[in-house]
Design a protein around this motif. Structure first.
Motif, PDB file in Angstrom:
ATOM      1  N   PHE A  15       0.885  -1.283   0.005  1.00  9.63           N
ATOM      2  CA  PHE A  15       0.009  -0.019  -0.041  1.00  9.63           C
ATOM      3  C   PHE A  15       0.730   1.278  -0.010  1.00  9.63           C
ATOM      4  CE2 PHE A  15      -2.619  -3.176   2.354  1.00  9.63           C
ATOM      5  CZ  PHE A  15      -3.655  -3.333   1.186  1.00  9.63           C
ATOM      6  N   ARG A  80      -2.818   1.734  10.024  1.00 12.86           N
ATOM      7  CA  ARG A  80      -3.982   2.281  10.042  1.00 12.86           C
ATOM      8  C   ARG A  80      -4.790   1.931  11.494  1.00 12.86           C
ATOM      9  NH1 ARG A  80      -5.444   1.624   3.766  1.00 12.86           N
ATOM     10  NH2 ARG A  80      -4.175   3.072   2.900  1.00 12.86           N
TER      11      ARG A  80
ATOM     12  N   ARG B 131      -4.143   5.647  -8.722  1.00 10.11           N
ATOM     13  CA  ARG B 131      -4.684   5.020  -7.548  1.00 10.11           C
ATOM     14  C   ARG B 131      -5.067   6.140  -6.694  1.00 10.11           C
ATOM     15  NH1 ARG B 131      -2.605  -0.774  -7.252  1.00 10.11           N
ATOM     16  NH2 ARG B 131      -0.719  -0.626  -8.708  1.00 10.11           N
ATOM     17  N   LYS B 132      -5.965   5.599  -5.936  1.00 10.64           N
ATOM     18  CA  LYS B 132      -6.858   6.395  -4.851  1.00 10.64           C
ATOM     19  C   LYS B 132      -5.790   6.279  -3.576  1.00 10.64           C
ATOM     20  CE  LYS B 132     -11.578   6.095  -5.911  1.00 10.64           C
ATOM     21  NZ  LYS B 132     -12.335   4.847  -6.583  1.00 10.64           N
ATOM     22  N   ARG B 133      -5.175   7.480  -3.373  1.00 11.14           N
ATOM     23  CA  ARG B 133      -4.294   7.561  -1.867  1.00 11.14           C
ATOM     24  C   ARG B 133      -4.523   8.463  -0.906  1.00 11.14           C
ATOM     25  NH1 ARG B 133       0.323   4.541  -3.081  1.00 11.14           N
ATOM     26  NH2 ARG B 133       0.580   3.894  -5.096  1.00 11.14           N
ATOM     27  N   LEU B 140      -5.707   3.020  -0.909  1.00  6.94           N
ATOM     28  CA  LEU B 140      -6.764   2.417  -0.537  1.00  6.94           C
ATOM     29  C   LEU B 140      -7.243   1.702  -1.525  1.00  6.94           C
ATOM     30  CD1 LEU B 140      -6.403   5.316   0.981  1.00  6.94           C
ATOM     31  CD2 LEU B 140      -8.629   5.171   1.454  1.00  6.94           C
TER      32      LEU B 140
END
Lengths: 190, 190
Positions: A15, A80, B131-133, B140
Motif C-alpha cells: 500500500f 492504520r 490510484r486512490k491515495r 486505498l
C-alpha cells in the motif's frame, strides 16, 4: 545443492507509495540469505470488467503465490490503527492452516496489550472477574505478545521467530532489522 | 441421518463483557439450522506458570477447535478501529488455508474503502499513478468489499456467503441477522 526454499513476503508494503522499492529491497535480502522471494503484488493481474472482480483476481493471484511458497514472513507492524494489516494477518493464518513455515516481525516494540490500552487512552481497570477491561467493558489480552494470541501464539508454537525491533518513526517501513532477524533464524534452522 | 457439520464461530465476542450469553445465543442458532457449534473460548485452558504460556495454551486449544471443525463463520464487524479483530482474521485465513468451509459477515454496512477513507477524515486523492491515495501516500483498496480483498475475496471465491447487515449501534454485537444469513446459506448448500 538443494532447491532454495520459497518465502512469501506478506506485509502492508504493497500500500506504500514506494512499494516497489521496499519489496525489491526485501526480496534482495531474502535471496542474500539463500531463499527465493515471492512478493505479493498486482503485477500480471488478469484484467476484469468490474473493480470488484479485479479485487477477486488479486486474491486469486496472491493465494496462488502462497500455495507455491514453502513459508511466509509476515510484517505485523501496526497499519492504520493499533493492529496489523488484515490482509497480512489473513495470509499468516492461511500459511499456518496450510502447514507451511511461518515467521513474523514488527517494527513497533509496544506490546498488543500496551497498544490496546492506548486505544482507550489508558482507561483500563481490573473487573470483578479479575480480567483487565476497558471503559466499554471489553477484555484486553495481556500475554506479553506483539499481537492477538492467535497470531503470536500461532507462530511461536510452530517454532517460528517472532522478531521485534523498535524502528525510528521515519523508518517504520524501510527498517529491515527485524525482517532480517527472521531470515537469519529461518536460515539457521534450514 | 448424516452427522451434523461442525462450525467454528470466530469473532471478537470473546472480549465482550457478556461473551458467554452472546456465544450461547450464536451456538443455539447454529444448532437450530442443523449444525454443530464450536465456540472459541478460554474454558478448560490448561493452567500455565506464566501469562505468556497461558496465551500460548489458548492458541493451542482454539487451533484444536478449528482442526476439529468442518468450517468457520467469521464475524468481521470492525473491532477497536476500522478493521476486523486480528484473531478472527487469522482464524478465517487458517480455515481457508486448511481447505474448510468458510463464511463471513459484518454488522457494519460501510465498505472497507469507506472505513479506510474515514480513517484519513476523507482526505483521499487520485495520485499520478491513478490510484486512490491518502494524505500519507498509502493506497486505498476500492473493490466494493467489506474488508481487505484477501478476506472478502478468500470467502467469495470459495463460494461462501459474505453477509452484510447494518445493525443498530446498541445492537452491534447482539444482532444476529447477518450471522443467521450465513447459517441459512450454508444450510441450503448442504
Amino acid at each position: 545443492m538443494p532447491t532454495a526454499l520459497k518465502l512469501y513476503l506478506a506485509g502492508p508494503e504493497v500500500f506504500l507509495p514506494d512499494a516497489r522499492a521496499i519489496l525489491d529491497a526485501k526480496a534482495a535480502l531474502t535471496r542474500a540469505h539463500g531463499f527465493e522471494a515471492i512478493c505479493p503484488g498486482d503485477l500480471a493481474i488478469p484484467p476484469a470488467p468490474t473493480k470488484h472482480q479485479f479485487g477477486l483476481n488479486i486474491s486469486e493471484v496472491d493465494e496462488g503465490f502462497m500455495n507455491r511458497a514453502d513459508g511466509v514472513i509476515a510484517n505485523l507492524t501496526p497499519f492504520r490503527g493499533i493492529a496489523a494489516d488484515p490482509g497480512t494477518v489473513f495470509e499468516l493464518g492461511y500459511m499456518c492452516g496450510a502447514g507451511k513455515l511461518v515467521a513474523c516481525y514488527t517494527n513497533v516494540a509496544d506490546s498488543h496489550f500496551k497498544r490496546s490500552a492506548d486505544f482507550y487512552a489508558g482507561d483500563i481497570h481490573i473487573a470483578e472477574d479479575g480480567r483487565k477491561r476497558a471503559s466499554d467493558g471489553t477484555m484486553l489480552e495481556d500475554f506479553e505478545m506483539i499481537e492477538n494470541l492467535m497470531l503470536h501464539g500461532g507462530v511461536e508454537r510452530r517454532g517460528g521467530p517472532v522478531a521485534v525491533h523498535a524502528a525510528e518513526a521515519d523508518r517504520l517501513w524501510t527498517d529491515l532489522t527485524a525482517f532480517e532477524q527472521c531470515l537469519k533464524t529461518l536460515a539457521e534452522r534450514r
